[in-house]
Design a protein around this motif. Sequence first.
Motif, PDB file in Angstrom:
ATOM      1  N   HIS A  55       4.847   3.021  62.504  1.00  0.00           N
ATOM      2  CA  HIS A  55       4.731   2.338  61.216  1.00  0.00           C
ATOM      3  C   HIS A  55       4.783   0.845  61.502  1.00  0.00           C
ATOM      4  O   HIS A  55       5.823   0.314  61.915  1.00  0.00           O
ATOM      5  N   ILE A  56       3.658   0.166  61.293  1.00  0.00           N
ATOM      6  CA  ILE A  56       3.572  -1.233  61.713  1.00  0.00           C
ATOM      7  C   ILE A  56       3.867  -2.194  60.575  1.00  0.00           C
ATOM      8  O   ILE A  56       3.701  -3.404  60.731  1.00  0.00           O
ATOM      9  N   GLY A  57       4.333  -1.671  59.447  1.00  0.00           N
ATOM     10  CA  GLY A  57       4.719  -2.532  58.340  1.00  0.00           C
ATOM     11  C   GLY A  57       3.924  -2.255  57.084  1.00  0.00           C
ATOM     12  O   GLY A  57       2.769  -1.812  57.154  1.00  0.00           O
ATOM     13  N   GLY A  58       4.560  -2.483  55.913  1.00  0.00           N
ATOM     14  CA  GLY A  58       3.872  -2.265  54.643  1.00  0.00           C
ATOM     15  C   GLY A  58       3.394  -0.834  54.532  1.00  0.00           C
ATOM     16  O   GLY A  58       4.147   0.112  54.748  1.00  0.00           O
ATOM     17  N   ASP A  59       2.118  -0.662  54.230  1.00  0.00           N
ATOM     18  CA  ASP A  59       1.551   0.686  54.116  1.00  0.00           C
ATOM     19  C   ASP A  59       0.676   1.027  55.309  1.00  0.00           C
ATOM     20  O   ASP A  59      -0.151   1.940  55.249  1.00  0.00           O
ATOM     21  N   ASP A  60       0.827   0.299  56.423  1.00  0.00           N
ATOM     22  CA  ASP A  60      -0.010   0.499  57.606  1.00  0.00           C
ATOM     23  C   ASP A  60       0.688   1.373  58.648  1.00  0.00           C
ATOM     24  O   ASP A  60       1.847   1.115  59.027  1.00  0.00           O
ATOM     25  N   PHE A  61      -0.043   2.375  59.154  1.00  0.00           N
ATOM     26  CA  PHE A  61       0.462   3.268  60.197  1.00  0.00           C
ATOM     27  C   PHE A  61      -0.531   3.281  61.358  1.00  0.00           C
ATOM     28  O   PHE A  61      -1.742   3.126  61.163  1.00  0.00           O
ATOM     29  N   LEU A  62      -0.008   3.468  62.562  1.00  0.00           N
ATOM     30  CA  LEU A  62      -0.834   3.684  63.751  1.00  0.00           C
ATOM     31  C   LEU A  62      -0.541   5.079  64.283  1.00  0.00           C
ATOM     32  O   LEU A  62       0.627   5.488  64.339  1.00  0.00           O
ATOM     33  N   VAL A  63      -1.572   5.781  64.698  1.00  0.00           N
ATOM     34  CA  VAL A  63      -1.408   7.122  65.257  1.00  0.00           C
ATOM     35  C   VAL A  63      -2.197   7.203  66.559  1.00  0.00           C
ATOM     36  O   VAL A  63      -3.392   6.880  66.593  1.00  0.00           O
ATOM     37  N   LEU A  64      -1.516   7.612  67.618  1.00  0.00           N
ATOM     38  CA  LEU A  64      -2.150   7.801  68.924  1.00  0.00           C
ATOM     39  C   LEU A  64      -2.145   9.290  69.236  1.00  0.00           C
ATOM     40  O   LEU A  64      -1.081   9.922  69.222  1.00  0.00           O
ATOM     41  N   ALA A  65      -3.317   9.851  69.502  1.00  0.00           N
ATOM     42  CA  ALA A  65      -3.408  11.302  69.701  1.00  0.00           C
ATOM     43  C   ALA A  65      -4.465  11.624  70.740  1.00  0.00           C
ATOM     44  O   ALA A  65      -5.290  10.777  71.112  1.00  0.00           O
ATOM     45  N   ASP A  66      -4.425  12.861  71.229  1.00  0.00           N
ATOM     46  CA  ASP A  66      -5.514  13.364  72.062  1.00  0.00           C
ATOM     47  C   ASP A  66      -6.709  13.645  71.160  1.00  0.00           C
ATOM     48  O   ASP A  66      -6.543  14.054  70.002  1.00  0.00           O
ATOM     49  N   PRO A  67      -7.933  13.469  71.643  1.00  0.00           N
ATOM     50  CA  PRO A  67      -9.121  13.649  70.785  1.00  0.00           C
ATOM     51  C   PRO A  67      -9.177  15.020  70.110  1.00  0.00           C
ATOM     52  O   PRO A  67      -9.585  15.126  68.947  1.00  0.00           O
ATOM     53  N   GLU A  68      -8.740  16.070  70.799  1.00  0.00           N
ATOM     54  CA  GLU A  68      -8.854  17.411  70.216  1.00  0.00           C
ATOM     55  C   GLU A  68      -7.871  17.647  69.075  1.00  0.00           C
ATOM     56  O   GLU A  68      -7.997  18.640  68.340  1.00  0.00           O
ATOM     57  N   GLY A  69      -6.886  16.757  68.904  1.00  0.00           N
ATOM     58  CA  GLY A  69      -5.913  16.942  67.842  1.00  0.00           C
ATOM     59  C   GLY A  69      -6.224  16.175  66.574  1.00  0.00           C
ATOM     60  O   GLY A  69      -5.404  16.137  65.645  1.00  0.00           O
TER      61      GLY A  69
END
Length: 541
Positions: free
Chosen positions: A444-458
């Motif tokens: 959660h990078i602040g406010g309503d912004d989220f970052l998600v790191l995942a494998d491509p198949e997920g």
Amino acid sequence: MHSWTDTLRFAFQPVVNLTTGGVAGLEILARPETGDVLAEARRDPEIDGRLAVLAVRTAARRETLLPLHVNVFAGTLADLGGLTPLHDAVRAVGRLPWEVTIDIGPPYTHVPQQALLEAVAGLREQGFRISADGVGDGDVPLRLLIDLAPDLVKLDASLLARSPAVRAMRTLCDEIGALLVVEGVETELQCAAALSAGAQLAQGELFAPPSRLPAADVYVPPRSADAVGTPRSGPSVREFVRPAALLPATASAGQVRALLTGSPDVSGVLLVDRDGVPVRSVHRSRFLLSMSGRYGHALYADRPAAKLGDPPRTVGVDATAWEVLDVVAVGDRDRTSDDVAVVDRYGRCVGVVRLADLVRALAESRVEEAAGLNPLTRLPGSDAITGEVDRRIADGRAFALSWLDVDHFKQVNDGAGFAAGDELIRSVGRALQHAASGSTRVGHIGGDDFLVLADPEGLDPLAASVLDVPWAAGGRPVTLSLATVLCMPGSVTDHREAAACLAPLKQAAKALDGASWVLGRAGLAGHEVRRGSGAATARAG
């Protein structure tokens, strides 16, 4: 007539564990007072083999219990087909082959590779560990390095200026199961660079110069919090391995007592069979307490030490710190301070780990992680995600980096109130966490912004978990926008470049109506609209 050995001296240089700050071994360096015996050894395998034997004998006279690193030229191994005299010398001085690492040095040019590989296989069968020296600064072919599959790979500190190359070597080391060592470290900046590049071990003037007597203490600069990231699954046990005090399984209690009283820093002794497999663990305090009783010495001195030991606790070299804690947690509480033996794939002991080292490192990682958590969602901030992005780039792994936010969030706050807006953000964060699996990381990078790191198949199930939900705040319907960039190996160089690829995709997603999802690929123009206005397979230029 004087022999060349009359003017030959040896010096010891510590190999330092960058995680624990302890000495993991001692490299024995030949220091001729006259002539150039090293040049002669490069030309004459017999001389080189004698140097290795003399190095081991010198170490025995210094009464060091630390693992040893003995230098041998690659050509020597190929020509001699092994080092039988060295094996005999190691046994003769009371050491075990798995306490000795053979540092194979260049030149490799014109060395018969098959003969070298056969010699190394023979050394491994005897129990010796193998180190590839001079990698990156010498002439060792990459294919040969892979075929050697060394336990350690040694790089010169001058290569630290080429960080991507060093990180690539760390990735290769992980693939072949080797530890990365940086040699010739002279400054704190070089030490920090070695840590940042992922090196686990180092040696050089910064820690301790070569000396006639093994160094009792070494200097290791304080480790900064951002020097190296901590993997999600916990640090590897390799980072915490200390040298083990080993004795044969047949050792008497008197022999163990002599070792412990002469080495106050040794917390325990492992009794190993002829193959180096731990069979009993002798804890320092419990053993000495038994021996110091009224009749303890008379009762136990000549009896097998194994009777005063316990079954060893062991973990593999690929275990994580958390897995070691699981091993410690099982069994008697009075054994929580026992060393845990680290064994290779053959079950042979390669060192021990101490509970205190693990607890300290894990506690520090948790404190650092907690300091970066967003107070609203208790999710990590951008630093944790971008650090993991850089690790995956260095490892040559494909990944998908996504940005997610709430559409028209200011209007949500203005119309439904800040409390409703905060609860919406917490709900989105919980949904992302619930959907995350395997190696997926949510930030959660602040406010309503989220970052998600995942494998491509997920990606598909993750997107569905948040985009198919009928979100609302204060009774008002709310939609989300998702932008994803797929990064294949070599398509981006660091997290900044990945973020730059993500920025236009974010704008494209926000331009769509309703719940939207835009996907692009690093290095390729255009994007795919997977949700929102427009066909599912439409592409924009």
